[in-house]
Enzyme design. Structure first.
Site, PDB file in Angstrom:
ATOM      1  N   ALA A  66      30.329  76.132   3.709  1.00 50.53           N
ATOM      2  CA  ALA A  66      30.526  74.812   3.095  1.00 50.53           C
ATOM      3  C   ALA A  66      29.270  74.393   2.342  1.00 50.53           C
ATOM      4  O   ALA A  66      28.148  74.710   2.763  1.00 50.53           O
ATOM      5  CB  ALA A  66      30.842  73.787   4.174  1.00 50.53           C
ATOM      6  N   GLY A 111      32.065  78.613   6.578  1.00 51.03           N
ATOM      7  CA  GLY A 111      33.372  78.643   5.913  1.00 51.03           C
ATOM      8  C   GLY A 111      33.613  79.923   5.118  1.00 51.03           C
ATOM      9  O   GLY A 111      34.760  80.313   4.884  1.00 51.03           O
ATOM     10  N   GLU A 114      34.839  82.204   7.648  1.00 49.49           N
ATOM     11  CA  GLU A 114      36.189  81.746   8.024  1.00 49.49           C
ATOM     12  C   GLU A 114      37.226  82.166   6.982  1.00 49.49           C
ATOM     13  O   GLU A 114      38.364  82.481   7.318  1.00 49.49           O
ATOM     14  CB  GLU A 114      36.201  80.223   8.196  1.00 49.49           C
ATOM     15  CG  GLU A 114      35.428  79.791   9.427  1.00 49.49           C
ATOM     16  CD  GLU A 114      35.414  78.300   9.582  1.00 49.49           C
ATOM     17  OE1 GLU A 114      34.894  77.618   8.680  1.00 49.49           O
ATOM     18  OE2 GLU A 114      35.941  77.807  10.586  1.00 49.49           O
ATOM     19  N   GLU A 134      27.763  77.206  11.990  1.00 48.15           N
ATOM     20  CA  GLU A 134      27.920  75.745  11.971  1.00 48.15           C
ATOM     21  C   GLU A 134      27.121  75.040  13.060  1.00 48.15           C
ATOM     22  O   GLU A 134      26.640  73.921  12.884  1.00 48.15           O
ATOM     23  CB  GLU A 134      29.412  75.377  12.106  1.00 48.15           C
ATOM     24  CG  GLU A 134      30.250  75.652  10.863  1.00 48.15           C
ATOM     25  CD  GLU A 134      30.814  77.060  10.768  1.00 48.15           C
ATOM     26  OE1 GLU A 134      30.328  77.942  11.503  1.00 48.15           O
ATOM     27  OE2 GLU A 134      31.735  77.261   9.954  1.00 48.15           O
TER      28      GLU A 134
HETATM   29  N1  COA Z   1      25.427  74.760   0.747  1.00 46.77           N
HETATM   30  C1  COA Z   1      24.749  74.313  -0.337  1.00 46.77           C
HETATM   31  N2  COA Z   1      23.774  75.005  -0.932  1.00 46.77           N
HETATM   32  C2  COA Z   1      23.471  76.201  -0.425  1.00 46.77           C
HETATM   33  C3  COA Z   1      24.123  76.727   0.691  1.00 46.77           C
HETATM   34  C4  COA Z   1      25.145  75.945   1.285  1.00 46.77           C
HETATM   35  N3  COA Z   1      25.863  76.376   2.326  1.00 46.77           N
HETATM   36  N4  COA Z   1      23.599  77.948   0.970  1.00 46.77           N
HETATM   37  C5  COA Z   1      22.661  78.171   0.041  1.00 46.77           C
HETATM   38  N5  COA Z   1      22.573  77.113  -0.786  1.00 46.77           N
HETATM   39  C6  COA Z   1      21.679  76.948  -1.948  1.00 46.77           C
HETATM   40  C7  COA Z   1      20.245  76.709  -1.526  1.00 46.77           C
HETATM   41  O1  COA Z   1      20.028  75.351  -1.211  1.00 46.77           O
HETATM   42  C8  COA Z   1      19.501  77.152  -2.771  1.00 46.77           C
HETATM   43  O2  COA Z   1      19.590  76.138  -3.740  1.00 46.77           O
HETATM   44  P1  COA Z   1      18.291  75.773  -4.649  1.00 46.77           P
HETATM   45  O3  COA Z   1      18.036  77.027  -5.462  1.00 46.77           O
HETATM   46  O4  COA Z   1      18.739  74.602  -5.459  1.00 46.77           O
HETATM   47  O5  COA Z   1      17.191  75.485  -3.671  1.00 46.77           O
HETATM   48  C9  COA Z   1      20.349  78.309  -3.288  1.00 46.77           C
HETATM   49  O6  COA Z   1      21.626  78.161  -2.676  1.00 46.77           O
HETATM   50  C10 COA Z   1      19.804  79.664  -2.869  1.00 46.77           C
HETATM   51  O7  COA Z   1      19.654  79.652  -1.468  1.00 46.77           O
HETATM   52  P2  COA Z   1      18.288  80.044  -0.707  1.00 46.77           P
HETATM   53  O8  COA Z   1      18.291  79.398   0.641  1.00 46.77           O
HETATM   54  O9  COA Z   1      17.111  79.786  -1.585  1.00 46.77           O
HETATM   55  O10 COA Z   1      18.504  81.626  -0.588  1.00 46.77           O
HETATM   56  P3  COA Z   1      18.005  82.616   0.560  1.00 46.77           P
HETATM   57  O11 COA Z   1      18.407  83.962   0.105  1.00 46.77           O
HETATM   58  O12 COA Z   1      16.574  82.348   0.890  1.00 46.77           O
HETATM   59  O13 COA Z   1      18.872  82.200   1.864  1.00 46.77           O
HETATM   60  C11 COA Z   1      20.891  81.716   3.110  1.00 46.77           C
HETATM   61  C12 COA Z   1      20.243  82.318   1.835  1.00 46.77           C
HETATM   62  C13 COA Z   1      22.406  81.838   2.930  1.00 46.77           C
HETATM   63  C14 COA Z   1      20.410  82.484   4.340  1.00 46.77           C
HETATM   64  C15 COA Z   1      20.467  80.236   3.242  1.00 46.77           C
HETATM   65  O14 COA Z   1      20.634  79.591   1.987  1.00 46.77           O
HETATM   66  C16 COA Z   1      21.264  79.490   4.271  1.00 46.77           C
HETATM   67  O15 COA Z   1      20.983  79.595   5.458  1.00 46.77           O
HETATM   68  N6  COA Z   1      22.279  78.714   3.811  1.00 46.77           N
HETATM   69  C17 COA Z   1      23.078  77.889   4.692  1.00 46.77           C
HETATM   70  C18 COA Z   1      24.137  78.740   5.367  1.00 46.77           C
HETATM   71  C19 COA Z   1      24.948  77.911   6.346  1.00 46.77           C
HETATM   72  O16 COA Z   1      24.439  77.330   7.275  1.00 46.77           O
HETATM   73  N7  COA Z   1      26.256  77.868   6.108  1.00 46.77           N
HETATM   74  C20 COA Z   1      27.189  77.155   6.947  1.00 46.77           C
HETATM   75  C21 COA Z   1      27.482  75.822   6.390  1.00 46.77           C
HETATM   76  S1  COA Z   1      28.567  74.937   7.486  1.00 46.77           S
END
Ligand code: COA
Length: 260
Positions: A66, A111, A114, A134
């Protein structure tokens, strides 16, 4: 409806749905959910599509789940209503008769995983990382994850993943049955399309009933599932394609399916 957060392409009976927000690792916002609901609702009644592949744009992510930026925008009561709506596109996926294959590169979190769980078969790259993360945001999987994951990997493993928010690597996901295949990352999309093509070449009605027997049967007591299998088998014995399959075998040629 025109799509901005996803891409939808159909080529000779094979549909590809691509989650298309690579700047945010294909995170799912409201627009993407609406578009996915629309595309899968249409697929339910689209006989021209035999198999569906779901994938993420780029080589970094299937989907990072999400869009967390939307979490801070939404007042609580609206959030509750939105959360209910989020189930919709995966429920539309459940109603699809076509086999749905997930082609997973990179991150498949929350998600995103999911959505992969709502697919029938998951093909992952050796760069894949998968988790229902989550719990780290003080929420639980709300897109079917608490229900579909234990049905796939068992109660203990599912709880371990959901309670810790663990991120599994591809080989571990394969070991526990969370994905069906792991291939070199660069080959994921091609493998999924080749696999989809192999399936799409089978007789259309047999394909639909095979999926129905397995998917619906899993929700039934064994005796009722066997009854369902018997009914669908009996129906298939009345099709033109069943005759064509036998004739083609005996005449040593490729079958020409009519879908009847
Ligand atoms: N929602 C919104 N934005 C997200 C996102 C999410 N779920 N996952 C990644 N992004 C965005 C980041 O904020 C970043 O944006 P920016 O460039 O404006 O700062 C961009 O995507 C790249 O992500 P980044 O974190 O810099 O890449 P990374 O390779 O270092 O890490 C992840 C990737 C996926 C490990 C990390 O972004 C993360 O943990 N995301 C959340 C995952 C999560 O918890 N999902 C469940 C949601 S309920």
């Amino acid at each position: 409806m025109s799509y901005t957060a996803i891409r939808y392409e159909v080529d000779d009976g094979l549909a590809t749905v691509t989650l298309n927000r690579p700047d945010v690792h294909n995170a799912m916002n409201d627009a993407m959910r609406r578009e996915l609901t629309d595309v899968f609702t249409k697929l339910v009644t689209d006989d021209t599509v035999k198999v569906v592949v779901v994938t993420g744009e780029g080589d970094k992510a299937f989907s990072a789940g999400a869009d967390i930026r939307e979490f801070v925008d939404v007042p609580t009561i609206t959030g509750f209503r939105e959360n209910r709506k989020r189930l919709d596109f995966r429920q539309a996926m459940d109603r699809c008769m076509q086999p749905i294959i997930a082609a997973i590169r990179g991150y498949a979190f929350g998600g995103g995983l999911e959505m992969a769980l709502a697919c029938d078969i998951r093909i992952a790259g050796d760069d894949a990382q998968l988790g229902l993360t989550e719990i780290n945001l003080a929420i639980i999987p709300g897109g079917g994850g608490t229900q579909r994951l234990p049905r796939l990997v068992g109660r203990g493993k599912a709880l371990e993943m959901i309670l810790t928010g663990a991120r599994l690597k591809a080989d571990e996901a394969l070991r526990i049955g969370l994905v069906e295949r792991v291939v070199p990352a660069a080959e994921v999309k091609k493998t999924a399309h080749d696999f989809a093509r192999t399936i799409a070449d089978k007789a259309p009605v047999a394909l639909r009933y095979a999926k129905e027997a397995v998917v619906k049967g899993l929700e039934l007591p064994l005796a009722d599932g066997l009854r369902l299998e018997g009914d669908l088998s009996a129906l298939l014995r009345t099709t033109e394609d069943r005759l064509e399959g036998a004739k083609a075998f005996l005449e040593k040629r490729k079958p020409r399916w009519s879908g009847r």
